[in-house]
Design a protein around this motif. Structure first.
Motif, mmCIF file in Angstrom:
data_model
loop_
_atom_site.group_PDB
_atom_site.id
_atom_site.type_symbol
_atom_site.label_atom_id
_atom_site.label_comp_id
_atom_site.label_asym_id
_atom_site.label_seq_id
_atom_site.Cartn_x
_atom_site.Cartn_y
_atom_site.Cartn_z
ATOM 1 N N UNK A 144 6.363 -0.277 20.015
ATOM 2 C CA UNK A 144 7.247 0.469 19.122
ATOM 3 C C UNK A 144 6.546 1.698 18.557
ATOM 4 N N UNK A 145 7.279 2.807 18.439
ATOM 5 C CA UNK A 145 6.731 4.046 17.905
ATOM 6 C C UNK A 145 6.659 3.942 16.388
ATOM 7 N N UNK A 146 5.516 4.306 15.813
ATOM 8 C CA UNK A 146 5.348 4.247 14.373
ATOM 9 C C UNK A 146 6.134 5.363 13.695
ATOM 10 N N UNK A 147 6.548 5.111 12.479
ATOM 11 C CA UNK A 147 7.159 6.168 11.681
ATOM 12 C C UNK A 147 6.068 7.110 11.192
ATOM 13 N N UNK A 148 6.469 8.282 10.707
ATOM 14 C CA UNK A 148 5.499 9.233 10.166
ATOM 15 C C UNK A 148 4.717 8.593 9.026
ATOM 16 N N UNK A 149 5.418 7.867 8.167
ATOM 17 C CA UNK A 149 4.758 7.215 7.036
ATOM 18 C C UNK A 149 3.712 6.216 7.504
ATOM 19 N N UNK A 150 4.084 5.334 8.437
ATOM 20 C CA UNK A 150 3.154 4.306 8.914
ATOM 21 C C UNK A 150 1.987 4.914 9.685
ATOM 22 N N UNK A 151 2.269 5.932 10.487
ATOM 23 C CA UNK A 151 1.200 6.573 11.268
ATOM 24 C C UNK A 151 0.193 7.253 10.357
ATOM 25 N N UNK A 152 0.685 7.946 9.332
ATOM 26 C CA UNK A 152 -0.222 8.624 8.400
ATOM 27 C C UNK A 152 -1.059 7.617 7.621
ATOM 28 N N UNK A 153 -0.427 6.527 7.181
ATOM 29 C CA UNK A 153 -1.164 5.504 6.442
ATOM 30 C C UNK A 153 -2.239 4.871 7.310
ATOM 31 N N UNK A 154 -1.924 4.664 8.584
ATOM 32 C CA UNK A 154 -2.898 4.104 9.514
ATOM 33 C C UNK A 154 -4.103 5.036 9.661
ATOM 34 N N UNK A 155 -3.836 6.332 9.888
ATOM 35 C CA UNK A 155 -4.914 7.294 10.083
ATOM 36 C C UNK A 155 -5.739 7.480 8.810
ATOM 37 N N UNK A 156 -5.084 7.429 7.648
ATOM 38 C CA UNK A 156 -5.817 7.570 6.385
ATOM 39 C C UNK A 156 -6.796 6.416 6.173
ATOM 40 N N UNK A 157 -6.408 5.215 6.576
ATOM 41 C CA UNK A 157 -7.316 4.075 6.464
ATOM 42 C C UNK A 157 -8.552 4.283 7.335
ATOM 43 N N UNK A 158 -8.360 4.852 8.519
ATOM 44 C CA UNK A 158 -9.485 5.115 9.410
ATOM 45 C C UNK A 158 -10.400 6.182 8.809
ATOM 46 N N UNK A 159 -9.815 7.276 8.315
ATOM 47 C CA UNK A 159 -10.601 8.370 7.767
ATOM 48 C C UNK A 159 -11.349 7.960 6.498
ATOM 49 N N UNK A 160 -10.779 7.046 5.737
ATOM 50 C CA UNK A 160 -11.417 6.627 4.487
ATOM 51 C C UNK A 160 -12.786 6.011 4.738
ATOM 52 N N UNK A 161 -12.965 5.423 5.918
ATOM 53 C CA UNK A 161 -14.235 4.786 6.253
ATOM 54 C C UNK A 161 -15.340 5.801 6.541
ATOM 55 N N UNK A 162 -14.966 7.037 6.856
ATOM 56 C CA UNK A 162 -15.971 8.024 7.270
ATOM 57 C C UNK A 162 -16.160 9.165 6.275
ATOM 58 N N UNK A 163 -15.377 9.179 5.181
ATOM 59 C CA UNK A 163 -15.481 10.256 4.202
ATOM 60 C C UNK A 163 -15.974 9.706 2.872
ATOM 61 N N UNK A 164 -16.714 10.537 2.127
ATOM 62 C CA UNK A 164 -17.104 10.108 0.797
ATOM 63 C C UNK A 164 -15.903 10.195 -0.139
ATOM 64 N N UNK A 165 -16.094 9.718 -1.364
ATOM 65 C CA UNK A 165 -14.964 9.582 -2.286
ATOM 66 C C UNK A 165 -14.267 10.915 -2.544
ATOM 67 N N UNK A 166 -15.063 11.957 -2.828
ATOM 68 C CA UNK A 166 -14.473 13.255 -3.153
ATOM 69 C C UNK A 166 -13.764 13.864 -1.956
ATOM 70 N N UNK A 167 -14.431 13.824 -0.797
ATOM 71 C CA UNK A 167 -13.833 14.402 0.413
ATOM 72 C C UNK A 167 -12.541 13.684 0.776
ATOM 73 N N UNK A 168 -12.538 12.351 0.611
ATOM 74 C CA UNK A 168 -11.330 11.601 0.969
ATOM 75 C C UNK A 168 -10.181 11.932 0.024
ATOM 76 N N UNK A 169 -10.464 12.078 -1.266
ATOM 77 C CA UNK A 169 -9.405 12.412 -2.222
ATOM 78 C C UNK A 169 -8.756 13.749 -1.869
ATOM 79 N N UNK A 170 -9.586 14.738 -1.537
ATOM 80 C CA UNK A 170 -9.050 16.045 -1.153
ATOM 81 C C UNK A 170 -8.262 15.955 0.150
ATOM 82 N N UNK A 171 -8.812 15.195 1.108
ATOM 83 C CA UNK A 171 -8.170 15.019 2.408
ATOM 84 C C UNK A 171 -6.820 14.323 2.252
#
Length: 454
Positions: free
Chosen positions: A159-186
């Motif tokens: 099934x194709x993800x919605x924009x909301x679900x896809x963005x939330x998925x990618x944000x969880x991945x990015x949170x693991x590689x960015x520091x707190x400040x960079x992630x908040x801005x991102x």
């Protein structure tokens, strides 16, 4: 086409109905060859490594007992037409089904040396498999019929993800590689983009035109620099989705950056710097010490905010800095700064070095808020008092003292020798990066050339 492959294609829908442990004496466990890479680490591979793996044939391989020698013998590879597909997801979808079907048949007693025996399947399985094999029209149960030259294989469509679900998925991945400040801005930029879209629409419906219109709206409302930074963050998010094959490609890569007007903090003149220092000695010694870490250790304001009491080794004159792109970098503490530091030996090493009221203490605030506090404090106490414009800030002290240090080194050393010494002090990773920085702040100026114009 081999009889075994035909049988595998007919049984793959029923492979999960009956499972027994593999008979290790007669055959080995069927495995999938994926181009010489570990498929579980696919997202950690470079683009070149992924491309190289896809360029090779993928297949199922296994061994079966040879009655003549009494040893396991490698059987012919089973490809099932998967190599006509050019993505990891499509190939794995096909090979996983065929591997499961092969295991099922081997457990039932299939002998690959003899003709494929359809009697191994029960009547229900046989009837169901025949129906699936002969029906070449797309079904309504969310499957896609993929045709190859020698097979018809039903591959499920995820099934194709919605924009909301896809963005939330990618944000969880990015949170693991960015520091707190960079992630908040991102995350802030990503969520603002999401609000401009229909969150329930499929992610695959999002196109380059929509994205470009959003970026243009940022350009009109703010600046070219902010527009370009938003483009970078969106591209980073879409790259995660493309790598995990949630979307076919990163459409942001096809959107160009636009030219921006270069902005930088000006350097202070010697008189301006001395006047500011003198004024702060009387009116805000804490802010002055904060600025001296920028001036003498060439730290960025946010790096000073990260410092904790335990990061300073006064005895060894070492400073341990949590930089943006590295875990920790070590710098020396020059004597000119050590003599201005209070006694830190009795302070809690886990406390922040700088708080809003004192040296050494707890400060319950985010990194962004701590930095903003000192920025606003500098504006109120220094910029407003001296009437300084927007192109002067705390970061200007870093430019000022790097310029001063370089010009002093040039009195004794050649340009290359001076830059080599300076690079170890400032922390620039390459000579070219330092040279570009020195050009940007006009650190080296020519001697008076009036005599050449006479």
């Amino acid at each position: 086409m081999s009889n075994i492959l035909l049988l595998l294609q007919r049984v793959h829908q029923n492979v999960h109905q009956t499972r027994h442990s593999l008979d290790k004496k007669k055959f080995s466990e069927p495995k999938i060859y994926t181009g010489g890479v570990d498929i579980t680490l696919w997202n950690e591979l470079s683009k070149e490594e992924q491309k190289n793996a896809i360029s090779k044939d993928w297949y199922i391989y296994y061994k079966f007992l040879d009655d003549t020698t009494g040893k396991l013998k490698r059987m012919p590879n089973i490809k099932g037409g998967c190599n006509r597909y050019k993505t990891k997801r499509e190939r794995i979808a096909i090979l996983s089904k065929l591997r499961g079907a092969l295991e099922y048949l081997l457990e039932k007693g299939l002998n690959p040396y003899s003709e494929a025996d359809l009697s191994l399947l029960d009547a229900k399985s046989k009837s169901s498999s025949e129906s699936k094999r002969t029906d070449t029209t797309p079904s309504s149960n969310n499957t896609e019929v993929a045709f190859t030259s020698d097979s018809i294989i039903s591959v499920p469509i995820e099934p194709v993800l919605s924009i909301k679900d896809a963005f939330e998925y990618a944000l969880k991945i990015k949170k693991k590689s960015l520091n707190e400040t960079s992630y908040m801005n991102f995350a802030g930029r990503i969520n603002r983009f999401k609000k401009a879209l229909d969150e329930n629409a499929p992610i695959t419906s999002l196109n380059r035109k929509q994205t470009n219109e959003y970026l243009n709206s940022i350009l009109v409302r703010t600046s070219a620099r902010n527009r370009n930074n938003t483009r970078i963050d969106l591209s980073s998010l879409f790259e995660v989705l493309a790598n995990d094959e949630i979307i076919p490609e990163n459409i942001i890569k096809k959107i160009n950056t636009i030219k921006t007007k270069p902005e930088r903090n000006k350097t202070y003149t010697p008189d301006m710097q001395e006047n500011i220092y003198s004024y702060l000695e009387e009116n805000d010694p804490l802010l002055l010490l904060f600025i001296k870490f920028i001036s003498y250790n060439f730290l960025r304001p946010v790096e000073v905010c990260r410092l904790k009491v335990g990061d300073l080794d006064i005895k060894d004159k070492k400073l341990y800095v949590r930089a943006k792109n590295k875990l920790v970098k070590i710098k020396i503490i020059p004597e000119i700064l050590i003599k201005d530091l209070p006694d830190l030996s009795l302070m809690n090493k886990n406390d922040f070095l700088f708080t809003s009221t004192q040296i050494g203490g707890e400060w319950i605030a985010t990194e962004n808020n701590r930095r903003d506090h000192f920025s606003k404090r500098f504006k109120t106490i220094v910029k407003d008092h001296f009437g300084l414009g927007a192109d002067y800030g705390m970061y200007s002290f870093r430019h000022t003292f790097i310029t001063k240090l370089y010009r002093e080194l040039r009195k004794t050393y050649s340009p290359f020798e001076a830059k080599s010494i300076l690079m170890n002090i400032t922390g620039h990773s390459t000579m070219s990066a330092l040279e570009l920085y020195l050009r940007d702040i006009d650190a080296e100026l020519p001697e008076d050339y009036s005599h050449l114009l006479q």
